[in-house]
Design a protein around this motif. Structure first.
Motif, mmCIF file in Angstrom:
data_model
loop_
_atom_site.group_PDB
_atom_site.id
_atom_site.type_symbol
_atom_site.label_atom_id
_atom_site.label_comp_id
_atom_site.label_asym_id
_atom_site.label_seq_id
_atom_site.Cartn_x
_atom_site.Cartn_y
_atom_site.Cartn_z
ATOM 1 N N GLN A 105 0.802 -1.224 0.000
ATOM 2 C CA GLN A 105 0.000 0.000 0.000
ATOM 3 C C GLN A 105 0.836 1.276 0.000
ATOM 4 N N LEU A 106 2.142 1.152 0.174
ATOM 5 C CA LEU A 106 2.990 2.341 0.232
ATOM 6 C C LEU A 106 2.906 3.163 -1.044
ATOM 7 N N ASP A 107 2.895 4.470 -0.883
ATOM 8 C CA ASP A 107 3.011 5.399 -2.005
ATOM 9 C C ASP A 107 4.502 5.669 -2.181
ATOM 10 N N MET A 108 5.116 5.031 -3.168
ATOM 11 C CA MET A 108 6.567 5.104 -3.309
ATOM 12 C C MET A 108 7.048 6.496 -3.691
ATOM 13 N N ASP A 109 6.235 7.299 -4.361
ATOM 14 C CA ASP A 109 6.622 8.681 -4.642
ATOM 15 C C ASP A 109 6.760 9.449 -3.330
ATOM 16 N N GLU A 110 5.839 9.191 -2.414
ATOM 17 C CA GLU A 110 5.882 9.826 -1.101
ATOM 18 C C GLU A 110 7.120 9.357 -0.315
ATOM 19 N N VAL A 111 7.430 8.081 -0.384
ATOM 20 C CA VAL A 111 8.598 7.526 0.308
ATOM 21 C C VAL A 111 9.876 8.162 -0.233
ATOM 22 N N ARG A 112 10.000 8.243 -1.555
ATOM 23 C CA ARG A 112 11.197 8.848 -2.158
ATOM 24 C C ARG A 112 11.314 10.323 -1.789
ATOM 25 N N ALA A 113 10.196 11.035 -1.758
ATOM 26 C CA ALA A 113 10.213 12.451 -1.380
ATOM 27 C C ALA A 113 10.659 12.610 0.072
ATOM 28 N N SER A 114 10.209 11.729 0.930
ATOM 29 C CA SER A 114 10.603 11.767 2.344
ATOM 30 C C SER A 114 12.096 11.497 2.504
ATOM 31 N N ILE A 115 12.621 10.538 1.755
ATOM 32 C CA ILE A 115 14.038 10.221 1.815
ATOM 33 C C ILE A 115 14.854 11.419 1.318
ATOM 34 N N ALA A 116 14.422 12.016 0.220
ATOM 35 C CA ALA A 116 15.129 13.175 -0.329
ATOM 36 C C ALA A 116 15.133 14.335 0.675
ATOM 37 N N ALA A 117 14.016 14.558 1.353
ATOM 38 C CA ALA A 117 13.929 15.636 2.346
ATOM 39 C C ALA A 117 14.883 15.361 3.517
ATOM 40 N N GLN A 118 14.962 14.112 3.950
ATOM 41 C CA GLN A 118 15.872 13.765 5.046
ATOM 42 C C GLN A 118 17.334 13.953 4.629
ATOM 43 N N GLN A 119 17.648 13.616 3.401
ATOM 44 C CA GLN A 119 19.017 13.760 2.927
ATOM 45 C C GLN A 119 19.424 15.232 2.807
ATOM 46 N N GLN A 120 18.477 16.100 2.482
ATOM 47 C CA GLN A 120 18.761 17.523 2.388
ATOM 48 C C GLN A 120 19.020 18.143 3.749
ATOM 49 N N GLN A 121 18.419 17.578 4.781
ATOM 50 C CA GLN A 121 18.603 18.102 6.138
ATOM 51 C C GLN A 121 19.974 17.733 6.714
ATOM 52 N N GLN A 122 20.617 16.737 6.133
ATOM 53 C CA GLN A 122 21.897 16.284 6.669
ATOM 54 C C GLN A 122 23.040 17.125 6.206
#
Length: 122
Positions: A105-122
């Protein structure tokens, strides 16, 4: 579908491919691993649209070390090349079925966006 034995030679190709890939890190001497094996095999037969792989941590020490496997069994789930779950412990059949359903059921676009946002914060 039978489970696929994963090695350093085929791991990246299988796990980074499209779809859902479950990976069971195990060892033959591990009691909980042996108890989880029939549950995992049954799920592989019920979900033939997914790939179920196993990593023998004794034979594939490089893979176990690369993923920081310190407790077995450890179940890892990747979807479309993104690891979405990794936890040690043998899951009972209902919990594994629930996990598979949630991964589907995961929305993979949402998952990728979340990962990208976390990587930008680092």
């Amino acid at each position: 579908m039978a489970t696929v034995e994963l090695t350093t030679e085929n791991f990246n190709e299988v796990v980074n491919g499209p779809g859902v890939v479950l990976v069971d890190f195990w060892a033959s001497w591990c009691g909980p691993c042996r108890m989880f094996a029939p549950v995992y095999e049954k799920a592989s037969e019920q979900h033939q649209d997914m790939t179920f792989g196993t990593v023998d941590t004794e034979a594939q020490t490089e893979l176990a070390q690369a993923f920081g496997i310190s407790s077995i069994p450890t179940l890892m789930v990747a979807r479309d090349g993104v690891v979405v779950y990794a936890q040690p412990g043998a899951l009972p059949e209902p919990a594994l079925a629930d996990l598979i359903s949630k991964v589907q059921q995961l929305d993979m676009d949402e998952v990728r966006a979340s990962i990208a946002a976390q990587q930008q914060q680092q």
